[in-house]
Scaffold this active site. Sequence first.
Site, PDB file in Angstrom:
ATOM      1  N   LYS A  66     -88.803  36.969 -20.405  1.00  0.00           N
ATOM      2  CA  LYS A  66     -87.369  36.681 -20.475  1.00  0.00           C
ATOM      3  C   LYS A  66     -86.641  37.328 -19.287  1.00  0.00           C
ATOM      4  O   LYS A  66     -85.860  36.704 -18.605  1.00  0.00           O
ATOM      5  CB  LYS A  66     -86.814  37.201 -21.803  1.00  0.00           C
ATOM      6  N   LYS A  70     -89.765  53.324 -21.056  1.00  0.00           N
ATOM      7  CA  LYS A  70     -89.966  52.534 -19.828  1.00  0.00           C
ATOM      8  C   LYS A  70     -89.464  53.324 -18.619  1.00  0.00           C
ATOM      9  O   LYS A  70     -90.089  53.349 -17.560  1.00  0.00           O
ATOM     10  CB  LYS A  70     -89.170  51.231 -19.903  1.00  0.00           C
ATOM     11  N   HIS A  77    -112.584  44.776 -47.638  1.00  0.00           N
ATOM     12  CA  HIS A  77    -113.767  45.611 -47.400  1.00  0.00           C
ATOM     13  C   HIS A  77    -113.434  46.735 -46.429  1.00  0.00           C
ATOM     14  O   HIS A  77    -114.320  47.365 -45.870  1.00  0.00           O
ATOM     15  CB  HIS A  77    -114.905  44.746 -46.858  1.00  0.00           C
ATOM     16  N   GLU A 111     -95.574  45.476 -17.136  1.00  0.00           N
ATOM     17  CA  GLU A 111     -96.935  44.979 -17.351  1.00  0.00           C
ATOM     18  C   GLU A 111     -97.074  43.552 -16.817  1.00  0.00           C
ATOM     19  O   GLU A 111     -98.017  43.222 -16.095  1.00  0.00           O
ATOM     20  CB  GLU A 111     -97.279  44.989 -18.851  1.00  0.00           C
ATOM     21  N   GLY A 166     -86.339  38.128 -27.357  1.00  0.00           N
ATOM     22  CA  GLY A 166     -87.760  37.968 -27.011  1.00  0.00           C
ATOM     23  C   GLY A 166     -88.623  37.633 -28.220  1.00  0.00           C
ATOM     24  O   GLY A 166     -89.431  36.698 -28.201  1.00  0.00           O
ATOM     25  N   ARG A 167     -88.473  38.407 -29.290  1.00  0.00           N
ATOM     26  CA  ARG A 167     -89.335  38.219 -30.479  1.00  0.00           C
ATOM     27  C   ARG A 167     -88.942  36.990 -31.290  1.00  0.00           C
ATOM     28  O   ARG A 167     -89.591  36.671 -32.288  1.00  0.00           O
ATOM     29  CB  ARG A 167     -89.331  39.488 -31.335  1.00  0.00           C
ATOM     30  N   GLU A 206     -89.271  45.822 -34.429  1.00  0.00           N
ATOM     31  CA  GLU A 206     -88.375  45.927 -33.272  1.00  0.00           C
ATOM     32  C   GLU A 206     -86.951  45.521 -33.689  1.00  0.00           C
ATOM     33  O   GLU A 206     -85.973  45.982 -33.107  1.00  0.00           O
ATOM     34  CB  GLU A 206     -88.872  45.048 -32.112  1.00  0.00           C
TER      35      GLU A 206
HETATM   36  O1  F6P Z   1     -90.014  46.290 -24.291  1.00  0.00           O
HETATM   37  C1  F6P Z   1     -89.666  45.479 -25.353  1.00  0.00           C
HETATM   38  C2  F6P Z   1     -89.423  44.079 -24.900  1.00  0.00           C
HETATM   39  O2  F6P Z   1     -88.222  44.001 -24.232  1.00  0.00           O
HETATM   40  C3  F6P Z   1     -89.471  43.107 -26.062  1.00  0.00           C
HETATM   41  O3  F6P Z   1     -88.288  43.053 -26.753  1.00  0.00           O
HETATM   42  C4  F6P Z   1     -89.858  41.844 -25.386  1.00  0.00           C
HETATM   43  O4  F6P Z   1     -90.353  40.886 -26.280  1.00  0.00           O
HETATM   44  C5  F6P Z   1     -90.902  42.345 -24.410  1.00  0.00           C
HETATM   45  O5  F6P Z   1     -90.441  43.622 -24.013  1.00  0.00           O
HETATM   46  C6  F6P Z   1     -91.144  41.477 -23.219  1.00  0.00           C
HETATM   47  O6  F6P Z   1     -89.983  41.275 -22.476  1.00  0.00           O
HETATM   48  P1  F6P Z   1     -89.879  40.149 -21.384  1.00  0.00           P
HETATM   49  O7  F6P Z   1     -90.045  38.838 -22.061  1.00  0.00           O
HETATM   50  O8  F6P Z   1     -88.511  40.307 -20.781  1.00  0.00           O
HETATM   51  O9  F6P Z   1     -90.969  40.391 -20.383  1.00  0.00           O
END
Ligand code: F6P
Length: 534
Positions: free
Chosen positions: A204, A491, A382, A210, A265-266, A351
């Site tokens: 987003k 972060k 199990h 990452e 995002g979620r 979240e």
């Molecule tokens: O760090 C949390 C977060 O912002 C989430 O809310 C989100 O889904 C994820 O990182 C990834 O964010 P992006 O889609 O901006 O890379």
Amino acid sequence: MLTETSEWKKLKKHFDEMKKKSIKELFEQDKHRIEKFVIEDVGLYIDFSKNILTENTIELLIKLAEAQRLKQKIEDMFSGKKINNTEDRPALHVALRNRSDNPIYVNGKDVMQDVKAVLKKAGQFAEDLRNGKKRGFTGKRIRYVVNIGIGGSDLGPSAVYEALRDYHKEHITVLFLSNVDPAQIEDVLKIVPWEETVFIVASKTFTTLETMTNAETIKRWLLENAKDKNVVKYHFVATTSNKDAALEFGIDPENIFLFWDWVGGRYSLCSSIGLPVMIAIGKDGFFELLDGFYQMDQHFRNKPFRENIPAILGLIGIWYNNFFGAQTHAVIPYSYRLRKLVLHLQQLDMESNGKSVDREGEPVFYNTGPIVWGGMGTNTQHAFFQLLHQGTRLVPIDFIGFFKPSFTISDHHEKLISNIFAQAEALAFGSNEGPIYKRCLGNKPSNIIMAEKLTPASVGKIIALYEHRTFVQACIWNINPFDQWGVELGKKLAKKIIKDLSLDQITEHDPSTKRLINRYKKLRMLEKSFEYPR
Ligand code: F6P
């Protein structure tokens, strides 16, 4: 304050009576209990009879929901009010799957045209990729798609990609690359031939550490292989709300699939973030998924709370969390295909509702979101079910299953399904047989969520159910479920530490962190091949 309201106090009083009751005696006392505590609607069968509650409990919980203006808050969400107050914007994921012709306005502008245009463009892209119209830089057909994303840009799409494996069309395999650990990218790049792979940068913000690190590494790898910078235009796609950053990265404007800042995002699975799912199951399959979401949205918006699945399940969650003191909530799908669903639901709920300040910025003095966890049945039986049956903790459980199998192999499905029913029965009613160490006290609550069959639509309904359940609870607790400020501090510190790991000097940290950094540096510098990453 919530806990000072008369509705809350009535529930507290009611709890003092109910805590002595058992599910077994509740069934014995009311011969019609099962008829009262099953909802069958939108193709789902919800049995919430095996809970420590009565009709009176439900009434009191609904009164609480009314006092917290739940109905109005649902309307506010659906009509695009800026309910995400700390970020001053709406939370309008319902617009992404609005399958009606009704407009939905944000700041006076109907967003449905843009939503439909992106879906159409993504649908076309998915088709072209599969039918070979869109090819790689050297003209080869695309056989792999790698979704580079994390959190909401990974968990929803990868859970649904797996869930709908029986609906995958041929030719293209999707892999999900989320972790910055070099081991994951190493594994992915071992599988995919560069000429036959499209990489989706799913982010987003287009700034996530990452995702951007993985995307940059893959860009270098592609450039090294193709020795031509045009390769980026053929092999990279972006699903993002940050168009400028995607352009800056070098992505062809034709390959940018936008979504909007009013999609969390979620909650973004039904936006272009769902592109990997669309590629796998085709645009018609994706629209079926959206239909499922939409049907649950309509159910949630229109049904009275007593018949409203997300409202009832959300309120039952409040009952255990805030009155019984349950710390966790387990979700156990009896479906191999749904094995990744819990990870998505975990982010969705934790979240969203992991907050300790209310909408007015005041600290809350009651528990908010529980720890959401779980795993796939029957395997979990199990593994950790011993604690659920005989441990000391109260863990409310949702069981999820499908009446019909996706395909039949002897009596596998019957064996799978009988285990859901058996577990819920054993948990609720227990057994007094044998010596004390063999006894199960029972009285462990659970809900059973059944759909007829695993289809794109039923998966959409189940996920939308959990989205709205989360919203119901946030409304009761008067918290904003659509921000996630808590993740920012970590972060920021990681960025600082990344520099500390590469530089000769180190910035201010607590003694523990400082020593860890120094230990890291010492060990790394002893490696023969060590070079500071610059
Ligand atoms: O760090 C949390 C977060 O912002 C989430 O809310 C989100 O889904 C994820 O990182 C990834 O964010 P992006 O889609 O901006 O890379």
